[in-house]
Design an enzyme around this catalytic site. Sequence first.
Site, PDB file in Angstrom:
ATOM      1  CG  ASP A  38      -2.361  -0.055   0.951  1.00 47.41           C
ATOM      2  OD1 ASP A  38      -2.749   0.219  -0.204  1.00 47.41           O
ATOM      3  OD2 ASP A  38      -3.134  -0.389   1.863  1.00 47.41           O
ATOM      4  CE  LYS A  88      -4.932  -1.427  -1.196  1.00 47.83           C
ATOM      5  NZ  LYS A  88      -5.627  -0.130  -0.911  1.00 47.83           N
ATOM      6  CD  GLU A 127     -12.543  -0.778   2.423  1.00 48.90           C
ATOM      7  OE1 GLU A 127     -12.657  -0.768   3.663  1.00 48.90           O
ATOM      8  OE2 GLU A 127     -11.488  -0.485   1.838  1.00 48.90           O
TER       9      GLU A 127
END
Length: 312
Positions: free
Chosen positions: A115, A145, A215
């Site tokens: 991330d 990401k 999400e």
Amino acid sequence: MSSHPDPQRPGRDASRGMPTMTSIELPSDPGRLPMSLPLLAEKKRLAEPIVMVTAYDYPSGRAVELAGVDLVLVGDSAATTVLGHSSTTPVSLEEMLVLARAVRRAVKTPLLIGDLPFGSYEVSDEQAISTAIRMVKEAGCDAVKLEGGGPAAVSRARAIVQAGIPVMGHVGLTPQSSTALGGWKAQGRTADSAARIAGEALALQGAGCFSIVFEAIPSAVAEELMPHMQIPVIGIGAGPSTDGQVLVFHDLLGIREGLGPRFVKRYANLLDEMVAGVGAYAEDVRQRRYPGPEHGYKVDPAELEDLRSRMA
């Protein structure tokens, strides 16, 4: 109950009533090929569910490796799960690099994704490329990401991809910008919001992302979007229609207080086990039951006598 048994599970030593470790057959094929972008795309083509889990250190990395997952994310959720913050934004790039390096030492076959933490890619495409390079070169990540699908995020994703580093996108509830989204709540519950998420996902796909996380969006919305997605979509609170699922390591194993988000299914309650174990140890120490004779080292009587003479 987890669908995968632990590589080693506690047994019981009848002589002492203490847990022992008994080796069992691993659920995954030890000869399986390392996950790659072509293999990931093939799993989508064959409609084979993709398993993704977060990890933040060597032990969690070993657990997900031995369990045979496909993708491992060193998530900025480390801020809340292992660093004690109340949100993901405080975690720094340097902290993420330390955590990712530890996971890299444990993970051999899953694709490792790092991330990009808040503040490490928003300023410019150049900053984003520099951060992504560090995640790959210094931490050994296979991909990175980033969150969001607005024009700036799409530009950053495209720039990183053009620099030769695979990028995973993330739309819907994006924790780094949760304040702007109205808090930690589901997104896409209106036609306008769902259309925005669709546009962001398609833009990230067009920018060259190899995969996208959906999400906290309604299951029906995700189902509507899936026919338009040519790359693997990993859901977390997005229903069963996505190509795969991801959960946070500490959420699925119950290494946290509270129930967690609505979409979490808890497969263990390890925090209770940890507290019980440490409590039992503390009680043994206070009652002088630990250490026992079996926990100590012996010395030759002659050597001990020699020591006594020297100390006299």
